[in-house]
Design a protein around this motif. Structure first.
Motif, PDB file in Angstrom:
ATOM      1  N   ILE A  42       6.761  16.249  -3.744  1.00  0.00           N
ATOM      2  CA  ILE A  42       5.823  15.323  -3.100  1.00  0.00           C
ATOM      3  C   ILE A  42       6.037  14.081  -3.281  1.00  0.00           C
ATOM      4  O   ILE A  42       6.749  13.153  -4.075  1.00  0.00           O
ATOM      5  N   THR A  43       6.074  13.342  -1.773  1.00  0.00           N
ATOM      6  CA  THR A  43       6.353  12.026  -1.555  1.00  0.00           C
ATOM      7  C   THR A  43       5.571  11.171  -0.989  1.00  0.00           C
ATOM      8  O   THR A  43       4.464  11.574  -0.586  1.00  0.00           O
ATOM      9  N   ARG A  44       5.633  10.042  -0.938  1.00  0.00           N
ATOM     10  CA  ARG A  44       4.937   9.082  -0.278  1.00  0.00           C
ATOM     11  C   ARG A  44       5.680   7.850   0.152  1.00  0.00           C
ATOM     12  O   ARG A  44       6.871   7.393  -0.531  1.00  0.00           O
ATOM     13  N   SER A  45       5.261   6.684   1.046  1.00  0.00           N
ATOM     14  CA  SER A  45       5.956   5.548   1.390  1.00  0.00           C
ATOM     15  C   SER A  45       5.265   4.529   0.811  1.00  0.00           C
ATOM     16  O   SER A  45       4.061   4.353   0.663  1.00  0.00           O
ATOM     17  N   VAL A  46       5.943   3.480   0.406  1.00  0.00           N
ATOM     18  CA  VAL A  46       5.584   2.069   0.357  1.00  0.00           C
ATOM     19  C   VAL A  46       5.458   1.385   1.346  1.00  0.00           C
ATOM     20  O   VAL A  46       6.644   0.997   1.890  1.00  0.00           O
TER      21      VAL A  46
ATOM     22  N   LEU B 175       0.889  -1.260  -0.099  1.00  0.00           N
ATOM     23  CA  LEU B 175       0.114   0.011  -0.001  1.00  0.00           C
ATOM     24  C   LEU B 175       0.859   1.165  -0.063  1.00  0.00           C
ATOM     25  O   LEU B 175       2.068   1.365   0.109  1.00  0.00           O
ATOM     26  N   TYR B 176       0.173   2.394  -0.081  1.00  0.00           N
ATOM     27  CA  TYR B 176       0.857   3.506  -0.359  1.00  0.00           C
ATOM     28  C   TYR B 176       0.518   4.551   1.044  1.00  0.00           C
ATOM     29  O   TYR B 176      -0.571   4.581   1.224  1.00  0.00           O
ATOM     30  N   ARG B 177       1.237   5.237   1.777  1.00  0.00           N
ATOM     31  CA  ARG B 177       0.860   6.041   2.899  1.00  0.00           C
ATOM     32  C   ARG B 177       1.734   7.233   2.934  1.00  0.00           C
ATOM     33  O   ARG B 177       3.108   7.232   2.429  1.00  0.00           O
ATOM     34  N   THR B 178       1.414   8.187   3.727  1.00  0.00           N
ATOM     35  CA  THR B 178       2.344   9.437   3.858  1.00  0.00           C
ATOM     36  C   THR B 178       2.933   8.843   5.192  1.00  0.00           C
ATOM     37  O   THR B 178       2.653   7.985   5.872  1.00  0.00           O
ATOM     38  N   GLU B 179       4.107   9.724   5.381  1.00  0.00           N
ATOM     39  CA  GLU B 179       4.952   9.229   6.587  1.00  0.00           C
ATOM     40  C   GLU B 179       4.283   9.363   7.817  1.00  0.00           C
ATOM     41  O   GLU B 179       4.460   8.557   8.664  1.00  0.00           O
TER      42      GLU B 179
ATOM     43  N   SER C 193      10.536   4.913  -0.489  1.00  0.00           N
ATOM     44  CA  SER C 193       9.976   6.065  -0.643  1.00  0.00           C
ATOM     45  C   SER C 193       9.718   6.372  -2.144  1.00  0.00           C
ATOM     46  O   SER C 193      10.313   5.746  -2.885  1.00  0.00           O
ATOM     47  N   GLU C 194       8.945   7.243  -2.613  1.00  0.00           N
ATOM     48  CA  GLU C 194       8.765   7.489  -3.775  1.00  0.00           C
ATOM     49  C   GLU C 194       8.515   8.942  -3.925  1.00  0.00           C
ATOM     50  O   GLU C 194       7.961   9.481  -3.070  1.00  0.00           O
ATOM     51  N   GLU C 195       8.967   9.512  -4.961  1.00  0.00           N
ATOM     52  CA  GLU C 195       8.504  11.126  -5.356  1.00  0.00           C
ATOM     53  C   GLU C 195       7.905  11.030  -6.714  1.00  0.00           C
ATOM     54  O   GLU C 195       8.290  10.426  -7.558  1.00  0.00           O
TER      55      GLU C 195
ATOM     56  N   THR D 146       4.597   8.337 -10.086  1.00  0.00           N
ATOM     57  CA  THR D 146       5.850   7.989  -9.592  1.00  0.00           C
ATOM     58  C   THR D 146       6.749   7.377 -10.694  1.00  0.00           C
ATOM     59  O   THR D 146       6.327   6.563 -11.711  1.00  0.00           O
ATOM     60  N   PRO D 147       8.033   7.302 -10.605  1.00  0.00           N
ATOM     61  CA  PRO D 147       8.827   6.976 -11.589  1.00  0.00           C
ATOM     62  C   PRO D 147       8.456   5.260 -12.015  1.00  0.00           C
ATOM     63  O   PRO D 147       8.843   4.873 -13.016  1.00  0.00           O
TER      64      PRO D 147
END
Length: 304
Positions: free
Chosen positions: A262-266, A146-150, A161-163, A239-240
């Motif tokens: 803009i970032t998010r966590s995997v 899943l993806y989450r903010t920190e 992490s992803e940008e 995201t890349p």
């Protein structure tokens, strides 16, 4: 309190009754009742409420359930790390994985499972993040990427992490290496639906900084969004990892978004009912290994 008592307590809660737990654990029902009663006496509080159709946890019982699962899982991890015997976990496991992560992760993960866990049957469901989160909450998967903010990771394991970046067609005017968030309003966008994590992650940052986006198309299909960009019909914010293949083939271009980034966590979410299983423990390690491999290749970023 001992380990056996914790195993029996978790077994009763997960089975929903002493009768079912006795059958699953192959332990006399009277013995299960005794061990749970000893736990309650030891803690000085009621842990289970006995009802006509089974049992339910009290507030104290729910707290113990969370702790007990963590303790039993740590024991399994320790045994796996220290034992000299080669374990061979078996069983059927289900995993949900977002379309973007699946494009760079699914092949590596399936190959690792085939080589290292030959007795495990892995059922993988790929989809957009909104439905995956709902299905994971409903207990449909053993695990889910899943993806989450920190700020919203909680007890889930952060893998990488992803940008986010602006994704542009291969033809058209040249770009600088980066673009300011406030300048994104100049580009017509094709983006996922509002329930999608990528959309929410970007929208939250955009709203916080008082910026605007020109959203022309809302599409709940990653492949359709990418095709629209390739054909010059729109730009997107992804995201890349989601467009790694197309970038390497020169089919789309990426421009870093800055001021702010803009970032998010995997993250890896595990169904609490399955967390203590040997096959889950082994699969969690493989998933972490695959994430590390993607970080080494520069596809994902290290955990921040």
């Amino acid at each position: 309190m001992d380990i056996r008592q914790l195993r029996y307590f978790v077994g009763v809660v997960e089975a929903g009754s002493f009768t079912k737990a006795a059958s699953l654990l192959k332990v006399a029902q009277s013995a299960l009742s005794l061990h749970v009663r000893q736990l309650e006496e030891g803690f000085g509080t009621q842990l289970l409420v006995r009802e006509r159709n089974g049992v339910r946890t009290t507030d104290a019982g729910q707290k113990l359930l969370i702790r007990a699962r963590n303790i039993l899982n740590e024991i399994l991890l320790t045994e796996a790390e220290l034992t000299s015997k080669k374990a061979s976990p078996a069983g059927e496991l289900t995993i949900g994985i977002p379309s973007g992560a699946a494009r760079v992760m699914s092949g590596l993960l399936l190959e690792a499972v085939r080589n290292d866990l030959p007795r495990v049957s892995l059922k993988m469901t790929e989809g957009m993040t909104g439905p995956l989160e709902e299905w994971m909450s409903a207990g449909r998967f053993s695990l889910a990427i899943l993806y989450r903010t920190e700020e919203s990771i909680g007890q889930m394991k952060a893998l990488a992490s992803e940008e986010f970046c602006l994704v542009a067609p291969p033809s058209g005017p040249p770009f600088e290496a980066s673009i300011r968030l406030s300048d994104l309003r100049s580009f017509p966008l094709a983006v996922p639906m509002r329930a999608n994590n990528a959309r929410r992650s970007v929208a939250d940052v955009v709203a916080h900084h008082g910026c605007m986006l020109d959203v022309r198309f809302e599409v709940d299909s990653l492949s359709t969004i990418i095709n629209m960009v390739m054909e010059g019909k729109a730009h997107s914010i992804l995201t890349p990892a989601a467009i790694h293949k197309e970038v390497s083939q020169g089919l789309v271009r990426t421009i870093q978004i800055v001021d702010p980034v803009i970032t998010r966590s995997v993250v890896l979410a595990v169904n609490p009912r399955d967390d203590h299983k040997a096959a889950i423990v082994a699969l969690r390690k493989l998933i972490a290994d695959v994430a590390s491999m993607l970080i080494e290749r520069g596809i994902w970023l290290p955990v921040r």
